[in-house]
Write an enzyme that holds these catalytic residues in place. Structure first.
Site, PDB file in Angstrom:
ATOM      1  CE  LYS A  65      50.130  46.295  43.132  1.00  0.00           C
ATOM      2  NZ  LYS A  65      49.379  45.374  44.004  1.00  0.00           N
TER       3      LYS A  65
HETATM    4  O1  G3P Z   1      48.794  41.573  43.561  1.00  0.00           O
HETATM    5  C1  G3P Z   1      47.511  41.513  43.034  1.00  0.00           C
HETATM    6  C2  G3P Z   1      46.611  40.687  43.825  1.00  0.00           C
HETATM    7  O2  G3P Z   1      46.508  41.150  45.120  1.00  0.00           O
HETATM    8  C3  G3P Z   1      45.272  40.436  43.247  1.00  0.00           C
HETATM    9  O3  G3P Z   1      44.939  39.174  43.673  1.00  0.00           O
HETATM   10  O4  G3P Z   1      43.502  37.290  44.204  1.00  0.00           O
HETATM   11  O5  G3P Z   1      42.602  39.641  44.313  1.00  0.00           O
HETATM   12  O6  G3P Z   1      43.093  38.568  42.121  1.00  0.00           O
HETATM   13  P1  G3P Z   1      43.450  38.642  43.577  1.00  0.00           P
END
Ligand code: G3P
Length: 217
Positions: A83
Site C-alpha cells: 500500500k
Molecule cells: O482503508 C482505509 C480506511 O482504513 C480509512 O478509513 O475510517 O479512517 O477513514 P477511515
C-alpha cells in the site's frame, strides 16, 4: 462484490474467513498501531489466515525508501500487496514495484483524476476514501463512480477498492454501482448481519418448536 476486511485485528479476520467472506485484508499504519503489535509478524499471521490480497502500507516518504520497504514487505508472503500513499513519490514507487511484479494498492485517493494517475502508473489496486470525503461534504461515492468510468474509458485494469466505509449504506451503494471490491471495518461488517425481522423469526421458530415438543411429551 468482493469483501475485504479493513482491519489488522486477527480475531475478526479469522471469524470472517471462517464464513468465506474475507476475500482480502487492508491495513494501514493507524490500524496496525491500534493492535499494538509488531508489524511484520502481524502481517505474516494475517497472510496465513486469508487466501487473498493483504495490503501492508509503506511508511517511507521518498520513492526509493518506499520501494525498499515494499520489497521487504513483499517478502513476508506471496499475498502481500504494497500500500502506497498517493503522491508524486508514491507513484514513482508504484511504477518501480509493479515493474518488479510486486502488486501495489494506491491509498488516500480522493478524486477520479488521482485514480486515473494511479492507474496510469500501473497500480494493481486503487483505494478512494469515501467516508472521509462524506465527512467534508463531498459525495465519496461519486468519486468511486467517476473513477470506475474513467478507468473503463481507457481500458485501465487497476481494481478499485471502496475504502473508508463508515456504515452499511456505503456498502449497499458500492454494490449498487457495481464496485468490484469494498473494504469494510469489522464493526460495519457485523452490522450487515443484523435485521430485527431475522431475530423475531428465529425466536418464533424456537418458541413454536418448543411448544410442539411439550405437546408431544
Ligand atoms: O482503508 C482505509 C480506511 O482504513 C480509512 O478509513 O475510517 O479512517 O477513514 P477511515
Amino acid at each position: 462484490m468482493k469483501f475485504f476486511l479493513d482491519t489488522a485485528h486477527v480475531p475478526d479476520i479469522r471469524k470472517a474467513a471462517g464464513m468465506g467472506i474475507a476475500d482480502g485484508v487492508t491495513t494501514n499504519p493507524s490500524l496496525v498501531a491500534k493492535e499494538g503489535r509488531d508489524f511484520i509478524p502481524l502481517v505474516r499471521e494475517i497472510c496465513a489466515i486469508v487466501d487473498g490480497p493483504v495490503s501492508a502500507e509503506v511508511t517511507a516518504e521518498d520513492a526509493d525508501g518506499m520501494v525498499r520497504q515494499g520489497r521487504d514487505l513483499a517478502g513476508i508472503a506471496g499475498n502481500v500487496i504494497i500500500k502506497v500513499p498517493f503522491g508524486q513519490e508514491g507513484l514513482q514507487a508504484v511504477r518501480a514495484l509493479e515493474a518488479e511484479k510486486i502488486a501495489t494498492n494506491v491509498t488516500l485517493v480522493f478524486s477520479p483524476l488521482q485514480a486515473l494517475l494511479a492507474a496510469r502508473a500501473g497500480a494493481s489496486y486503487i483505494s478512494p476514501f469515501i467516508g472521509r470525503l462524506d465527512d467534508v461534504g463531498h459525495r465519496g461515492m461519486d468519486v468511486v463512480e467517476q473513477a470506475l468510468d474513467v478507468l473503463a474509458n481507457y481500458d485501465l485494469h487497476s481494481q478499485i477498492i471502496v475504502a473508508s466505509i463508515r456504515h452499511p449504506l456505503h456498502v449497499l451503494e458500492a454494490a449498487l454501482i457495481g464496485a468490484p471490491i469494498v473494504t469494510v471495518p469489522p464493526a460495519v461488517l457485523w452490522k450487515l448481519f443484523d435485521h430485527p425481522l431475522t431475530d423475531i423469526g428465529v425466536a418464533r421458530f424456537k418458541a413454536d418448536w418448543q411448544g410442539l415438543q411439550e405437546k408431544l411429551r
